[in-house]
Design a protein around this motif. Sequence first.
Motif, PDB file in Angstrom:
ATOM      1  N   TRP A   4      -7.357   6.795  -8.160  1.00  0.00           N
ATOM      2  CA  TRP A   4      -7.480   6.792  -9.603  1.00  0.00           C
ATOM      3  C   TRP A   4      -6.266   6.132 -10.243  1.00  0.00           C
ATOM      4  CZ3 TRP A   4      -4.766   8.462 -13.826  1.00  0.00           C
ATOM      5  CH2 TRP A   4      -5.448   8.388 -15.049  1.00  0.00           C
ATOM      6  N   ARG A   5      -6.537   5.277 -11.215  1.00  0.00           N
ATOM      7  CA  ARG A   5      -5.509   4.643 -12.032  1.00  0.00           C
ATOM      8  C   ARG A   5      -5.954   4.757 -13.482  1.00  0.00           C
ATOM      9  NH1 ARG A   5      -3.290   5.270  -8.084  1.00  0.00           N
ATOM     10  NH2 ARG A   5      -1.950   3.928  -6.870  1.00  0.00           N
ATOM     11  N   PRO A   6      -4.999   4.839 -14.430  1.00  0.00           N
ATOM     12  CA  PRO A   6      -5.384   5.023 -15.827  1.00  0.00           C
ATOM     13  C   PRO A   6      -6.135   3.848 -16.442  1.00  0.00           C
ATOM     14  CG  PRO A   6      -3.008   4.755 -15.623  1.00  0.00           C
ATOM     15  CD  PRO A   6      -3.563   4.829 -14.244  1.00  0.00           C
ATOM     16  N   GLY A   7      -6.016   2.675 -15.895  1.00  0.00           N
ATOM     17  CA  GLY A   7      -6.703   1.516 -16.464  1.00  0.00           C
ATOM     18  C   GLY A   7      -7.840   1.038 -15.584  1.00  0.00           C
ATOM     19  N   THR A   8      -8.730   0.285 -16.183  1.00  0.00           N
ATOM     20  CA  THR A   8      -9.824  -0.341 -15.435  1.00  0.00           C
ATOM     21  C   THR A   8      -9.920  -1.800 -15.860  1.00  0.00           C
ATOM     22  OG1 THR A   8     -11.407   0.434 -17.103  1.00  0.00           O
ATOM     23  CG2 THR A   8     -11.213   1.735 -15.074  1.00  0.00           C
ATOM     24  N   PRO A   9     -10.411  -2.647 -15.001  1.00  0.00           N
ATOM     25  CA  PRO A   9     -10.798  -2.366 -13.633  1.00  0.00           C
ATOM     26  C   PRO A   9      -9.585  -2.261 -12.718  1.00  0.00           C
ATOM     27  CG  PRO A   9     -11.119  -4.694 -14.084  1.00  0.00           C
ATOM     28  CD  PRO A   9     -10.685  -4.052 -15.376  1.00  0.00           C
ATOM     29  N   ALA A  10      -9.719  -1.399 -11.714  1.00  0.00           N
ATOM     30  CA  ALA A  10      -8.727  -1.293 -10.646  1.00  0.00           C
ATOM     31  C   ALA A  10      -9.422  -1.780  -9.384  1.00  0.00           C
ATOM     32  CB  ALA A  10      -8.248   0.145 -10.486  1.00  0.00           C
ATOM     33  N   ILE A  11      -8.887  -2.822  -8.781  1.00  0.00           N
ATOM     34  CA  ILE A  11      -9.504  -3.464  -7.622  1.00  0.00           C
ATOM     35  C   ILE A  11      -8.670  -3.116  -6.390  1.00  0.00           C
ATOM     36  CG2 ILE A  11     -10.190  -5.670  -6.604  1.00  0.00           C
ATOM     37  CD1 ILE A  11     -10.119  -6.771  -9.586  1.00  0.00           C
ATOM     38  N   TRP A  12      -9.278  -2.371  -5.482  1.00  0.00           N
ATOM     39  CA  TRP A  12      -8.594  -1.912  -4.272  1.00  0.00           C
ATOM     40  C   TRP A  12      -9.159  -2.601  -3.042  1.00  0.00           C
ATOM     41  CZ3 TRP A  12      -4.653   1.668  -3.969  1.00  0.00           C
ATOM     42  CH2 TRP A  12      -4.416   2.447  -5.110  1.00  0.00           C
ATOM     43  N   PHE A  13      -8.300  -2.875  -2.092  1.00  0.00           N
ATOM     44  CA  PHE A  13      -8.723  -3.303  -0.765  1.00  0.00           C
ATOM     45  C   PHE A  13      -8.337  -2.170   0.184  1.00  0.00           C
ATOM     46  CE2 PHE A  13      -8.225  -7.336  -3.007  1.00  0.00           C
ATOM     47  CZ  PHE A  13      -9.480  -7.880  -2.772  1.00  0.00           C
ATOM     48  N   LEU A  14      -9.341  -1.637   0.878  1.00  0.00           N
ATOM     49  CA  LEU A  14      -9.160  -0.485   1.747  1.00  0.00           C
ATOM     50  C   LEU A  14      -9.520  -0.840   3.183  1.00  0.00           C
ATOM     51  CD1 LEU A  14     -11.137   2.049  -0.519  1.00  0.00           C
ATOM     52  CD2 LEU A  14      -8.695   1.500  -0.636  1.00  0.00           C
TER      53      LEU A  14
ATOM     54  N   GLY B  47     -11.172   3.946   4.459  1.00  0.00           N
ATOM     55  CA  GLY B  47     -11.001   4.225   3.041  1.00  0.00           C
ATOM     56  C   GLY B  47      -9.549   4.355   2.616  1.00  0.00           C
ATOM     57  N   GLU B  48      -8.624   3.957   3.485  1.00  0.00           N
ATOM     58  CA  GLU B  48      -7.190   4.022   3.158  1.00  0.00           C
ATOM     59  C   GLU B  48      -6.737   2.689   2.566  1.00  0.00           C
ATOM     60  OE1 GLU B  48      -5.299   6.767   3.435  1.00  0.00           O
ATOM     61  OE2 GLU B  48      -7.124   7.812   4.096  1.00  0.00           O
ATOM     62  N   PRO B  49      -5.892   2.727   1.527  1.00  0.00           N
ATOM     63  CA  PRO B  49      -5.435   1.482   0.893  1.00  0.00           C
ATOM     64  C   PRO B  49      -4.677   0.566   1.851  1.00  0.00           C
ATOM     65  CG  PRO B  49      -4.919   3.381  -0.480  1.00  0.00           C
ATOM     66  CD  PRO B  49      -5.390   3.920   0.841  1.00  0.00           C
ATOM     67  N   LEU B  50      -4.994  -0.707   1.779  1.00  0.00           N
ATOM     68  CA  LEU B  50      -4.264  -1.731   2.523  1.00  0.00           C
ATOM     69  C   LEU B  50      -3.140  -2.300   1.666  1.00  0.00           C
ATOM     70  CD1 LEU B  50      -7.328  -3.617   4.050  1.00  0.00           C
ATOM     71  CD2 LEU B  50      -5.675  -2.226   5.310  1.00  0.00           C
ATOM     72  N   PHE B  51      -3.358  -2.341   0.358  1.00  0.00           N
ATOM     73  CA  PHE B  51      -2.401  -2.907  -0.593  1.00  0.00           C
ATOM     74  C   PHE B  51      -2.469  -2.093  -1.883  1.00  0.00           C
ATOM     75  CE2 PHE B  51      -4.153  -6.414   1.925  1.00  0.00           C
ATOM     76  CZ  PHE B  51      -3.007  -6.979   2.442  1.00  0.00           C
ATOM     77  N   GLN B  52      -1.552  -2.354  -2.792  1.00  0.00           N
ATOM     78  CA  GLN B  52      -1.629  -1.783  -4.129  1.00  0.00           C
ATOM     79  C   GLN B  52      -2.808  -2.440  -4.855  1.00  0.00           C
ATOM     80  OE1 GLN B  52       0.232   0.720  -5.654  1.00  0.00           O
ATOM     81  NE2 GLN B  52       0.816   1.039  -3.520  1.00  0.00           N
ATOM     82  N   PRO B  53      -3.385  -1.782  -5.844  1.00  0.00           N
ATOM     83  CA  PRO B  53      -4.551  -2.368  -6.519  1.00  0.00           C
ATOM     84  C   PRO B  53      -4.190  -3.547  -7.419  1.00  0.00           C
ATOM     85  CG  PRO B  53      -3.882  -0.381  -7.661  1.00  0.00           C
ATOM     86  CD  PRO B  53      -3.017  -0.482  -6.413  1.00  0.00           C
ATOM     87  N   ILE B  54      -5.169  -4.381  -7.631  1.00  0.00           N
ATOM     88  CA  ILE B  54      -5.081  -5.429  -8.641  1.00  0.00           C
ATOM     89  C   ILE B  54      -5.648  -4.795  -9.905  1.00  0.00           C
ATOM     90  CG2 ILE B  54      -5.931  -7.682  -9.400  1.00  0.00           C
ATOM     91  CD1 ILE B  54      -6.297  -8.358  -6.367  1.00  0.00           C
ATOM     92  N   MET B  55      -4.893  -4.822 -10.974  1.00  0.00           N
ATOM     93  CA  MET B  55      -5.344  -4.201 -12.217  1.00  0.00           C
ATOM     94  C   MET B  55      -5.810  -5.279 -13.189  1.00  0.00           C
ATOM     95  SD  MET B  55      -4.978  -1.022 -11.518  1.00  0.00           S
ATOM     96  CE  MET B  55      -5.399  -0.333 -13.123  1.00  0.00           C
ATOM     97  N   GLY B  56      -6.995  -5.077 -13.749  1.00  0.00           N
ATOM     98  CA  GLY B  56      -7.520  -5.996 -14.739  1.00  0.00           C
ATOM     99  C   GLY B  56      -8.428  -7.053 -14.142  1.00  0.00           C
ATOM    100  N   ALA B  57      -8.951  -7.898 -14.999  1.00  0.00           N
ATOM    101  CA  ALA B  57      -9.843  -8.979 -14.560  1.00  0.00           C
ATOM    102  C   ALA B  57      -9.004 -10.066 -13.897  1.00  0.00           C
ATOM    103  CB  ALA B  57     -10.609  -9.543 -15.753  1.00  0.00           C
TER     104      ALA B  57
END
Length: 155
Positions: free
Chosen positions: A91-101, A105-115
């Motif tokens: 969960w992140r306060p903003g959307t879209p949050a783009i995760w690569f897992l 289901g474990e994160p590979l990197f920090q999410p990309i936030m936004g379009a």
Amino acid sequence: MRKIVLMAVMFSSMLMASPIHWAKDFQSGVAEATAKTKPILFISSRHSCKYCVILERTTLSDPKIINELNRNFVTIISYSDERDYMPKELWRPGTPAIWFLDEKGEPLFQPIMGAIDAKNFYRALMLVKKEYIKRLKIEARNTKVSPRSETNSSK
């Protein structure tokens, strides 16, 4: 005339691009990724989010992106305004949050936030795929039993 033909070709290629094959929910997506040993693209989104809509209408509608995702990733999208399940760790306060897992289901990197535009998103997909394959090879090497350890353990 050329412009009309070009526009017709572009429009027909957009129509012919199959949609992204989204997993039914987070748990089934992780199960599929585990079974197929594929990385996961997980997106936290909202229907009322301006940048989520932009991401879906542009980047996630690009035929090259759709093809890459459908071939080499398991894709999961969670809409907070539909109260879809989302692991609290993602969960992140903003959307879209783009995760690569990874496939668990474990994160590979920090999410990309936004379009993100299609060109840079495709670059990110290639990087994730490369790093994921490298990680699988390292894990495979680390789990192999060396001949010396077999000999020593049989004593």
